[in-house]
Design a protein around this motif. Structure first.
Motif, short mmCIF file in Angstrom:
data_model
loop_
_atom_site.label_atom_id
_atom_site.label_comp_id
_atom_site.label_asym_id
_atom_site.label_seq_id
_atom_site.Cartn_x
_atom_site.Cartn_y
_atom_site.Cartn_z
N TYR A 1 6.01 4.46 11.04
CA TYR A 1 6.21 3.50 11.89
C TYR A 1 6.38 2.18 11.14
O TYR A 1 6.35 1.02 11.66
N LEU A 2 6.22 2.01 9.79
CA LEU A 2 6.61 0.98 8.83
C LEU A 2 7.92 0.46 9.14
O LEU A 2 8.73 1.14 9.16
N VAL B 1 0.68 -1.20 -0.02
CA VAL B 1 0.17 0.05 0.16
C VAL B 1 0.88 0.90 0.05
O VAL B 1 0.43 2.25 -0.74
N GLN B 2 2.16 1.33 0.70
CA GLN B 2 2.86 2.20 0.70
C GLN B 2 3.15 2.80 -0.62
O GLN B 2 3.63 3.94 -1.04
N ARG B 3 3.66 1.71 -1.31
CA ARG B 3 4.17 2.07 -2.60
C ARG B 3 3.24 2.75 -3.70
O ARG B 3 3.66 3.36 -4.34
N ALA C 1 -5.08 4.05 3.45
CA ALA C 1 -5.01 2.56 3.72
C ALA C 1 -4.17 2.13 4.33
O ALA C 1 -4.11 0.92 4.40
N LEU C 2 -3.14 3.09 4.79
CA LEU C 2 -1.92 2.44 5.77
C LEU C 2 -2.52 2.17 7.04
O LEU C 2 -3.28 2.89 7.68
N PRO C 3 -2.00 0.96 7.61
CA PRO C 3 -2.60 0.45 9.10
C PRO C 3 -1.61 1.44 10.15
O PRO C 3 -2.23 1.71 11.16
#
Length: 203
Positions: free
Chosen positions: A147-148, A132-134, A140-142
């Motif tokens: 923090y990823l 999702v980050q890409r 949409a990020l958790p």
């Protein structure tokens, strides 16, 4: 509290109250659904109703048992949601929304899709979050991107810890600096990232 500006190439998705999908919105979701379930041998029975129920739970953040029975048995809908997460539906839809040429009908339910994808991160873990980050849809990020998991930074920290520990390998146990080691462990855990955290998630 104002939101921090998104990094270049990324954006927040405006909030939208849940409502059942229109025919046009469902027409944009259905081809993606057919793609991921093809070959499973299961008919798309009551699919629109179930997806609407999944979006309702995702947007509200409520547990599955709060889902009205009009959308099916909560346990059944929850299992279907997990199957679709593993099949890649939510990540596929997020990618479609991130496309600049996404149809207006799909754009209208982008918030629903982002929230469903975020809920799916409990199932997909860090790999899903990085996917999702890409594509750059922060909603949409958790968790916030900071923090990823950051593999390059984590590798550097691990190398620093190993170098720092080397002199202590030949010393008595009582000389080991436990306080400093706990600090290093906190740093390592930070760079290992979190696959899910409600408090630290984008809006």
């Amino acid at each position: 509290m104002p939101l921090p500006p998104p990094p270049p190439g990324r954006r927040y998705t405006p909030k939208r109250p849940w409502s059942p999908m229109t025919d046009a919105e469902w027409a944009e979701v259905l081809p993606h659904l057919r793609t991921v379930v093809m070959g499973e041998g299961r008919p798309l029975r009551d699919a629109r109703q179930r997806i609407d129920g999944m979006f309702q739970v995702a947007v509200s953040g409520l547990p599955w048992h709060s889902l009205p029975e009009d959308y099916g048995k909560p346990d059944t809908v929850s299992r279907h949601f997990r199957r679709l997460a593993h099949a890649g539906l939510w990540l596929r839809l997020v990618g479609a929304c991130a496309n600049p040429a996404a149809p207006p009908a799909l754009r209208r339910i982008e918030y629903f899709i982002c929230r469903a994808a975020r809920r799916a991160m409990r199932i997909l873990g860090m790999d899903g979050a990085r996917a999702v980050q890409r594509v750059g849809l922060l909603t949409a990020l958790p968790v916030w991107p900071i923090y990823l998991r950051r593999p390059a930074a984590l590798a550097r920290v691990n190398a620093m810890v190993s170098a720092w520990l080397e002199p202590f390998r030949r010393r008595p146990v009582e000389d080991f600096p436990e306080k400093e080691m706990r600090t290093w462990l906190r740093v390592i855990r930070f760079f290992e990232g979190k696959p899910w955290h409600r408090r630290w998630a984008p809006p």
